[in-house]
Write an enzyme that holds these catalytic residues in place. Structure first.
Site, PDB file in Angstrom:
ATOM      1  N   ASN A   1     130.413  17.118  -6.282  1.00  0.00           N
ATOM      2  CA  ASN A   1     131.132  15.710  -5.690  1.00  0.00           C
ATOM      3  C   ASN A   1     132.941  15.960  -4.913  1.00  0.00           C
ATOM      4  O   ASN A   1     133.466  15.309  -4.493  1.00  0.00           O
ATOM      5  CB  ASN A   1     132.298  16.175  -7.404  1.00  0.00           C
ATOM      6  CG  ASN A   1     132.517  17.568  -7.692  1.00  0.00           C
ATOM      7  OD1 ASN A   1     131.274  18.277  -7.206  1.00  0.00           O
ATOM      8  ND2 ASN A   1     133.497  17.638  -8.286  1.00  0.00           N
TER       9      ASN A   1
ATOM     10  N   GLN B   1     126.846  12.036  -8.861  1.00  0.00           N
ATOM     11  CA  GLN B   1     127.941  11.561  -7.957  1.00  0.00           C
ATOM     12  C   GLN B   1     126.349  11.326  -7.061  1.00  0.00           C
ATOM     13  O   GLN B   1     126.327  10.565  -6.179  1.00  0.00           O
ATOM     14  CB  GLN B   1     128.036  12.935  -6.990  1.00  0.00           C
ATOM     15  CG  GLN B   1     129.527  13.839  -7.953  1.00  0.00           C
ATOM     16  CD  GLN B   1     130.376  12.695  -7.636  1.00  0.00           C
ATOM     17  OE1 GLN B   1     130.426  11.530  -6.824  1.00  0.00           O
ATOM     18  NE2 GLN B   1     131.246  12.770  -8.600  1.00  0.00           N
TER      19      GLN B   1
ATOM     20  N   THR C   1     126.236   9.344 -34.191  1.00  0.00           N
ATOM     21  CA  THR C   1     126.190   7.508 -34.031  1.00  0.00           C
ATOM     22  C   THR C   1     125.967   7.050 -32.489  1.00  0.00           C
ATOM     23  O   THR C   1     127.338   7.933 -31.167  1.00  0.00           O
ATOM     24  CB  THR C   1     126.927   6.823 -34.364  1.00  0.00           C
ATOM     25  OG1 THR C   1     127.011   6.901 -35.899  1.00  0.00           O
ATOM     26  CG2 THR C   1     126.982   5.445 -34.117  1.00  0.00           C
TER      27      THR C   1
ATOM     28  N   CYS D   1     148.470  22.459  -4.186  1.00  0.00           N
ATOM     29  CA  CYS D   1     149.948  22.521  -4.590  1.00  0.00           C
ATOM     30  C   CYS D   1     150.415  22.498  -6.448  1.00  0.00           C
ATOM     31  O   CYS D   1     151.486  23.711  -6.255  1.00  0.00           O
ATOM     32  CB  CYS D   1     150.854  22.090  -4.054  1.00  0.00           C
ATOM     33  SG  CYS D   1     152.283  22.494  -3.186  1.00  0.00           S
TER      34      CYS D   1
END
Lengths: 404, 154
Positions: A154, A182, A243, A329
């Site tokens: 990814n 992906q 469901t 960061c």
């Protein structure tokens, strides 16, 4: 006229294709029945819609419709596959082999299973993000029950050689599970040709709705079973109670059908745009491509711009372009992307990376704008980067005596 | 995460970017935030000090880091000018947090800016044969960070 902001974070999620939304709408209001209601027309209509979608999904990956278990998404599918196999095959062994660059849904589930008595081998990757197949084979023991390898990563888009991997797992009688979130809908994925036994994927990465995904569970040679992780009404052949999300499943089916029809064309279009973007950005001094260049998804590019920090860079254009960074960061640990670190990137390059994820609706105009905006931001931030100045002065940063 | 207006303003128009002559005796230089120690930000802060009055006459920075780190650096260069080095040492990281409305995940940017001030002042003092100054009263919270506060340019 270029409309801002531009969305280039299609690895995080994709917009719903309008054709998908159109297919879903009747299932909210008119055909709203519970697919498990067996004795009235509302239930029959819902069940019929689910069956149709199941065929659409199965066809895209070369599976039998009976092998598709609908879930809430790839994270649930990963959990069901790993925990379900670990419990079901406890008599055979407790060893799982996976890789360092898996999605967190696989890695954290493996960590969880380690607490339940599993032994997990985490294979490292080379500088291009690929595992060593000899190392994989050598890691298999009589107690190994499953190998879990991500189909396409990814963060860097690197595609693993599933056919070579399944040749090994087949030879040793070990199950092969893959998180193909992906890859499915973007590149040809065929569970039989690829030799996959369990496969997790999700609708919202392929222009379908959020909140629906599937686990492919092989029924023949070998017949694979998983222990249910949700108990209840015994839906989905007892493997996943709850469901069914009928509108979501209908949308998922439609998204699969569109991908099957348009994948080839989309892929070519995206690769041309991606290559244009990549070529222009790699012309910037000290910029580096992350991941195997020739074994990648056609719509992903991960580039490190050395001497500028990724999040600071994003801030230069995050009101006009949506992309993501390998910098962390903001995270509590301040640790950059574990995937890039697994490739052997130093903190400096990992913090300096951006991931561009193009999609079906990306235009050349958007790419041209992005090239200009990113180039400007990199140049501007380098002008205020002490590391860039040192680099330009010929100071080897590795020789600096950092205060500590 | 949305950035505050003040962070955006400093990021878009950073004040006092650049360098001072690091070989000048009047200039104190700090380079803080070692990449080898898990920092994602690296700040270089320089101050020029009037040796008679001990007043900071100029301040410059260059920073590798996120927008908040750039904003914190830009802000302190503005604050430093006109202050004596003793006054400069009283700038607390929480003053920076308040001024820029930094969220908790960005506290480290303010800590680094405070370290940079201390390191620049002490680099200036070191060059001029003076001992390092450490203020006693504000050492409780970020003790583990303090050890990294020396300049790389001794």
């Amino acid at each position: 006229m270029l409309k801002l902001p531009i969305y280039l974070d299609n690895n995080a999620t994709t917009p719903c294709d309008p054709r998908v939304v159109e297919a879903m709408l009747p299932y909210f209001t008119e055909t709203f029945g519970n697919a498990a209601s067996r004795n009235h027309p509302f239930g029959w209509a819902a069940e019929e819609a689910v069956d149709f979608a199941r065929e659409q999904v199965a066809r895209l990956i070369g599976a039998d419709p009976k092998e598709i278990i609908f879930t809430s998404g790839a994270t649930e599918s990963d959990n069901l596959a790993l925990k379900g196999v670990f419990e079901m095959y406890a008599a055979k062994g407790n060893h799982i082999i996976t890789t360092a660059t898996e999605h967190k849904a696989v890695l954290d589930t493996c960590r969880h299973l380690e607490k339940q008595g599993a032994r997990v081998t985490y294979l490292g990757v080379n500088s291009e993000g690929l595992i060593d197949l000899k190392e994989l084979e050598a890691a298999i023991t009589p107690a190994t029950i499953m190998v879990a390898v991500i189909y396409a990563n990814n963060e860097i888009g690197v595609i693993n050689p599933m056919r070579d991997i399944s040749a090994i797992t087949r030879r040793h009688g070990v199950l092969l599970m893959t998180d193909a979130t992906q890859a499915v809908g973007k590149i040809p994925v065929d569970v039989n040709k690829d030799g996959i036994d369990l496969m997790a994927f999700s609708a919202h990465k392929m222009y379908g709705p959020k909140g629906v995904g599937a686990l492919y569970v092989r029924r023949k040679s070998p017949r694979v079973k998983v222990t249910a992780q949700l108990d209840g009404g015994g839906h989905e052949r007892g493997m996943r109670s709850g469901t069914l999300n009928v509108p979501g499943i209908v949308g998922f089916g439609k998204a699969c059908e569109i991908c099957q029809q348009e994948m080839e064309e989309d892929g070519k279009h995206l690769q041309i745009l991606r290559d244009k973007l990549e070529k222009a950005l790699l012309q910037l001094e000290e910029s580096y491509l992350n991941g195997a260049p020739n074994q990648r998804l056609p719509h992903v590019s991960n580039i490190s711009f050395k001497y500028v920090e990724g999040e600071g860079l994003l801030m230069g254009f995050n009101k006009s372009i949506a992309i993501s960074s390998g910098s962390a960061c903001t995270s509590a640990s301040l640790e950059p992307s574990y995937v890039l670190k697994a490739l052997g990137l130093g903190d400096d390059l990992a913090h300096s990376s951006l991931r561009f994820g193009l999609g079906r609706f990306t235009t050349e105009e958007q790419i041209d704008y992005t090239i200009q905006a990113v180039t400007d931001a990199v140049n501007r931030l380098r002008a205020i980067s002490p590391l860039w100045e040192m680099f330009k002065d010929g100071i080897d940063l590795d020789t600096i005596q950092w205060a500590h | 995460m949305a950035y505050s207006e003040k962070v955006l303003e400093h990021y878009n128009n950073p004040k006092n970017v650049g360098s001072l002559d690091k070989n000048s005796k009047a200039v104190g230089t700090a380079l803080v935030g070692s990449p080898e120690h898990g920092h994602s930000d690296i700040m270089r802060l320089q101050i020029e000090v009037n040796p008679v009055t001990q007043v900071i006459t100029d301040a410059r920075f260059k920073t590798f880091g996120c927008g908040s780190a750039i904003a914190a650096s830009s802000l302190v260069t503005e604050w430093l000018k006109g202050k004596t080095i003793h006054e400069a040492l009283r700038i607390d990281n929480m003053d920076i947090v308040e001024e820029l409305n930094l969220p908790p995940v960005k506290l480290h940017c303010s800590v680094l800016a405070e370290e940079a001030i201390k390191a620049a002042v002490n680099n200036y003092r070191y060059k001029n044969g003076l001992e390092a100054l450490v203020l006693e009263e504000e050492e409780e919270e970020y003790e583990e960070e303090e050890e990294e506060s020396e300049s790389a340019f001794h």
